[in-house]
Write a protein that holds these residues in place. Structure first.
Motif, short mmCIF file in Angstrom:
data_model
loop_
_atom_site.label_atom_id
_atom_site.label_comp_id
_atom_site.label_asym_id
_atom_site.label_seq_id
_atom_site.Cartn_x
_atom_site.Cartn_y
_atom_site.Cartn_z
N ASN A 1 12.95 -16.76 25.38
CA ASN A 1 14.09 -17.67 25.29
C ASN A 1 14.84 -17.82 26.62
O ASN A 1 15.78 -18.60 26.72
N CYS A 2 14.42 -17.08 27.64
CA CYS A 2 15.11 -17.13 28.93
C CYS A 2 14.16 -17.60 30.03
O CYS A 2 12.95 -17.47 29.93
N GLN B 1 30.77 -13.87 23.38
CA GLN B 1 29.57 -13.57 24.15
C GLN B 1 28.98 -12.19 23.88
O GLN B 1 27.80 -11.97 24.12
N ASP C 1 28.12 -19.27 32.34
CA ASP C 1 28.96 -18.63 31.32
C ASP C 1 29.40 -17.23 31.74
O ASP C 1 30.39 -16.72 31.23
N THR D 1 21.74 -12.06 25.92
CA THR D 1 21.64 -13.51 25.74
C THR D 1 21.65 -13.88 24.26
O THR D 1 21.68 -15.06 23.92
N THR E 1 19.60 -16.85 22.38
CA THR E 1 19.75 -18.27 22.69
C THR E 1 19.01 -18.61 23.97
O THR E 1 18.71 -17.74 24.79
N ASN E 2 18.72 -19.90 24.16
CA ASN E 2 18.09 -20.33 25.40
C ASN E 2 19.02 -20.05 26.57
O ASN E 2 20.22 -20.34 26.51
N CYS E 3 18.48 -19.48 27.62
CA CYS E 3 19.33 -18.99 28.71
C CYS E 3 18.62 -19.13 30.05
O CYS E 3 17.41 -18.94 30.15
N LYS F 1 24.72 -18.60 27.53
CA LYS F 1 23.68 -19.52 27.93
C LYS F 1 23.17 -19.28 29.35
O LYS F 1 21.99 -19.06 29.55
N ASN F 2 24.06 -19.34 30.32
CA ASN F 2 23.62 -19.27 31.71
C ASN F 2 24.37 -18.18 32.47
O ASN F 2 25.60 -18.09 32.40
#
Length: 238
Positions: free
Chosen positions: A77-78, A170, A103, A25, A28-30, A2-3
């Motif tokens: 998404n990022c 991950q 993360d 990523t 996913t939203n990141c 995520k982050n």
């Protein structure tokens, strides 16, 4: 994933770090956070404090940051965030990482070579944290990770399957070989290099523990071998 936090002084390899972050990523939203450190001004004047903490970048650095923004914008998404941090301490870093929901930390080679006390303090605090840290290697473009070599240290009693389970959360690459480090890592570099060549290894893995004393010695194995190194904390492996 995520982050992702990337401490930086905005050198040329920051673009490769951002491209690598975007690549892994997994759709996913990141949030990719570029953290730029600066010392706390020694002044009681509010206006002087603001003047000295106002971010300033060279034209070359602004160009690199714009390229990073373009890379992230294309993902859909990022998002790219630039965080200016005055000073650094263990509580400050912990609060920041918790706030960002970090993360993964990515360390570029140029940042690891910074000699300024502020940056060396930040690196030591990160090494003593429990967050996974990806130390990048010598490449100038984004990295493709497929086959990993696990460096097994004697004081970290973790097997391949335990580490692979954590990595699977991950990343998609697999550990295909391991090397037991029972002596100086520098003395083992030729043997490790041979294993890397035979198995087409493109990333190294290690499990670390928090140092009992401050000032943990920074690992240099990926500097010697030129490959990225993913360092996970042993206590996060279940």
């Amino acid at each position: 994933m995520k982050n992702i936090l990337i401490p930086t002084t905005v050198e040329n390899d920051i673009l490769a770090a951002v491209k690598t972050a975007v690549k892994y990523t997994t759709g996913t939203n990141c949030s990719i956070v570029l953290m730029m450190l600066q010392k706390i001004p020694n002044t009681y004047s509010a206006s002087q404090f603001l003047r000295e903490t106002t971010p300033s970048c060279t034209p070359a650095q602004n160009s690199l940051l714009n390229q990073c923004r373009e890379v992230v914008t294309q993902t859909g998404n990022c998002r790219l965030l630039i965080h200016h941090q005055c000073g650094m301490s263990a509580p400050l870093l912990k609060n920041l990482m918790d706030h960002l929901g970090t993360d993964l930390v990515i360390l570029t080679r140029s940042y690891k070579e910074e000699k300024n006390n502020l940056h060396t303090t930040c690196r030591q605090l990160l090494l003593n944290s429990k967050y996974p840290i990806l130390h990048l290697g010598d490449e100038s473009e984004e990295y493709n990770f497929n086959k990993a070599l696990y460096l097994e240290y004697p004081k970290v009693d973790l097997g391949i399957h335990e580490v692979q389970k954590l990595i699977n959360e991950q990343f998609s690459f697999k550990i295909v070989s391991q090397a037991k480090i029972e002596e100086s890592i520098d003395e083992m570099v030729p043997h490790i290099a041979e294993t890397i060549s035979k198995n087409n290894i493109d990333i190294l893995i290690e499990a670390r523990r928090t140092a009992k004393k401050s000032g943990r010695k920074e690992q240099s194995v990926n500097h010697n071998l030129g490959l990225p190194l993913l360092s996970v904390h042993a206590e996060t492996v279940t």
